[in-house]
Scaffold this active site. Structure first.
Site, short mmCIF file in Angstrom:
data_model
loop_
_atom_site.label_atom_id
_atom_site.label_comp_id
_atom_site.label_asym_id
_atom_site.label_seq_id
_atom_site.Cartn_x
_atom_site.Cartn_y
_atom_site.Cartn_z
N GLY A 57 14.17 -3.16 -36.09
CA GLY A 57 15.12 -4.27 -35.97
C GLY A 57 15.93 -4.08 -34.70
O GLY A 57 15.98 -2.98 -34.16
N CYS A 84 11.28 3.00 -36.78
CA CYS A 84 12.30 2.72 -35.77
C CYS A 84 13.67 2.50 -36.43
O CYS A 84 14.23 3.43 -36.99
CB CYS A 84 11.85 1.53 -34.92
N TYR A 85 14.21 1.27 -36.40
CA TYR A 85 15.50 1.04 -37.07
C TYR A 85 15.43 1.49 -38.53
O TYR A 85 16.40 2.04 -39.07
CB TYR A 85 15.87 -0.44 -36.99
N HIS A 171 6.26 3.00 -33.00
CA HIS A 171 5.73 1.86 -33.75
C HIS A 171 4.24 2.04 -34.07
O HIS A 171 3.39 1.74 -33.24
CB HIS A 171 5.93 0.57 -32.96
N GLU A 173 2.45 0.29 -35.92
CA GLU A 173 1.76 -0.98 -36.22
C GLU A 173 1.12 -1.62 -34.99
O GLU A 173 0.29 -2.50 -35.12
CB GLU A 173 2.73 -1.96 -36.89
N ASP A 230 -8.50 -23.42 -37.94
CA ASP A 230 -7.38 -23.39 -38.88
C ASP A 230 -7.40 -24.57 -39.85
O ASP A 230 -7.27 -24.39 -41.06
CB ASP A 230 -6.04 -23.36 -38.13
N LYS A 368 -5.26 -14.86 -36.64
CA LYS A 368 -6.49 -15.64 -36.43
C LYS A 368 -7.74 -14.99 -37.03
O LYS A 368 -8.53 -15.65 -37.69
CB LYS A 368 -6.69 -15.83 -34.92
#
Ligand code: XMP
Length: 510
Positions: A57, A84-85, A171, A173, A230, A368
């Site tokens: 964050g 992180c945060y 991070h 991710e 989509d 996607k």
């Protein structure tokens, strides 16, 4: 979703990567949902997740606006990974110390990791990770130990193994953390005891349940089907959830690629939905007569599209629900108001003043490639699931200058040849198409002089379509395409290859 799916909660503290974290968890076959950071511990106990991830964050734990978590969270006995945060908040809450700093550590950084920790099993002692923080942990809470450090960050990762509490300052991710996916895997499988019982099939089942709950047993839903990935996947999903109560309106503006309208009709007229194809080519061409300005073209097509759609929709009486194939990147993009370089027209962005009560957007949380996977699972053909991006205004913005039926037909043929040859060659290219430049030039064919159009070929590689490089297609391939187009398409005597990136060019020519 089968009720028995294990769950991981992603508690949101305002970080930009929360959906990416949720996606990484899904990728490893574990269901995840994003909840507000301050979700009460009692509520969490009821949900009974197998693990919790605290997101990053933008705040400092010392700021008044800093989002907090329920301190009881850490006493639930549920494994937690703070990112992180999230790690700083954990330390701050449990009696450690976080120090504010004015300098931001940002970028790919070498970290030394202790790979005897279950979080880092299988990692090398030295790894590359993305750091992006200002504050940092300076003293650990009791019971914690360091499991990674970097040159500028003493506590790049920490653990309290007994309590199954873990924190990483980097991070995991994002792809820039090279072993990030493995770190997430380790958290899920080594620490939370994940079984990997979640798949796209479960996603589909869960969405079907939710659509039914939202729409009820009677109401109908309207969808503007463009044939893009989509809206097509959205249609397939809805037709499964509420068979024959989905009305798909496919406005064929005559600006589609070769045979595309018929293909879309062939696929969707077989499904349990009401498929309406509106052949509006004449109408669009009439409105585009004499128009050469790209923005003007886009605006005309956008507004005409809405008109046609509304006229058709009216024929079905009042419909309460409008479905849209909004996907997660659209959600982020619409939040950011970037400079208006081109007014993108999407059939998804429909129509603000229409009389709908509610939107149905079952793909909102997906990226996607996940949407493609759902499409495959629902039995859509590869031609749709793997369709390359195609602009809403269609070939009108690939036909430089005035748009006429004659020019469109030439462009369609040339484009079909180019696409066929690229596909046959197996070259990996994200987007490739032909453009009918407004230019005519002199050529020679047999013994005669010609004065015909120039076709440009465009092929680009990109990850996000915000920037791109032109694709270095082999000359043999380009030569073959050139010779086929000039031989097979009447009205073309010259082919050029676009060798500009974005910036300074854009992907489309208009
Ligand atoms: P540009 O030309 O802006 O294109 O570099 C970036 C990507 O967006 C696509 N594109 C559009 N997509 N409606 C769309 O849905 C539009 O009006 C539109 N204009 C461009 C383009 O094909 C490329 O993938």
């Amino acid at each position: 979703m089968g009720k028995q799916n294990q769950k991981v909660l992603v508690l949101d503290f305002g970080g930009q990567y929360k959906q990416l974290i949720a996606r990484r968890v899904r990728e490893w076959g574990v269901y995840s949902s994003i909840e507000p950071g301050n979700l009460p511990a009692e509520k969490i106990r009821e949900i009974a997740p197998i693990g919790i991830i605290l997101t990053g964050g933008p705040n400092s734990v010392y700021s008044d606006e800093a989002p907090r978590c329920d301190p009881m969270l850490f006493r639930l006995g549920i494994p937690i990974l703070g990112i992180c945060y999230g790690m700083q908040l954990m330390c701050h809450t449990l009696g450690g110390e976080v120090i504010p700093s004015k300098i931001r550590e940002y970028g790919q950084t070498v970290i030394e990791v202790d790979n005897s920790s279950p979080l880092f099993e299988g990692l090398s002692p030295s790894e590359i990770a993305l750091m992006s923080h200002t504050d940092r942990v300076s003293r650990l809470p009791e019971g914690f130990e360091r499991i990674a450090e970097s040159k500028d960050c003493e506590f790049a990762a920490i653990q309290n193994k007994d309590k199954r509490l873990y924190g990483v300052q980097f991070h995991p991710e994002v792809e820039l953390t090279l072993s990030g996916k493995k770190v997430i895997y380790n958290f899920l499988y080594n620490i939370c005891g994940a079984k990997g019982d979640y798949s796209m099939k479960d996603f589909i089942e869960k969405q079907i349940e939710e659509i039914r709950k939202q729409v009820g047993d009677e109401e109908k839903v309207l969808l503007a089907l463009s044939g893009g990935v989509d809206s097509s996947v959205c249609a397939a999903l809805l037709s499964k959830a509420i068979p024959n109560r989905l009305i798909c309106i496919f406005v064929d503006h005559g600006l589609m690629r070769k045979n595309e309208g018929d293909q879309i009709e062939a696929v969707f007229s077989k499904r349990d939905l009401v498929f309406v194809r509106v052949n509006a080519e004449d109408r669009f061409l009439e409105r585009l007569k004499g128009v050469t300005d790209p923005e003007q073209k886009r605006k005309i097509i956008g507004s005409e599209f809405i008109k046609v759609f509304e006229e058709e929709a009216k024929k079905f009486g009042k419909i309460k629900f409008l479905a849209q194939g909004t996907i997660y990147p659209d959600v982020i993009e619409s939040g950011v108001n970037s400079a208006n370089i081109k007014s993108h027209h999407n059939v998804g962005g429909l129509p603000e003043d229409m009389d709908f009560k509610e939107l149905v957007e079952p793909l909102r949380s997906l990226f996607k490639d996940e949407v493609r996977e759902v499409g495959r699972e629902l039995g859509l053909p590869e031609s749709i699931v793997n369709r390359q991006p195609f602009p809403g205004p269609g070939l009108a913005i690939r036909c430089i200058g005035e748009v006429t039926k004659e020019k469109l037909d030439i462009l369609r043929e040339a484009d079909a040849i180019f696409r066929e040859e690229v596909e046959k060659s197996g070259e990996k290219v994200q987007q490739y198409f032909a453009i009918l430049t407004g230019l005519r030039s002199v050529g020679v064919m047999g013994d005669g002089r010609t004065y015909d159009y120039t076709i440009a070929l465009r092929a680009v590689n990109t990850t996000d379509f915000m920037t791109c490089e032109y694709a270095k297609l082999p000359h043999e391939l380009l030569a073959k395409v050139s010779s086929r187009i000039t031989n097979e398409v009447k009205g073309v005597n010259r082919i050029v290859y676009d060798i500009t990136g974005k910036p300074p060019a854009t992907i489309e020519w208009e």
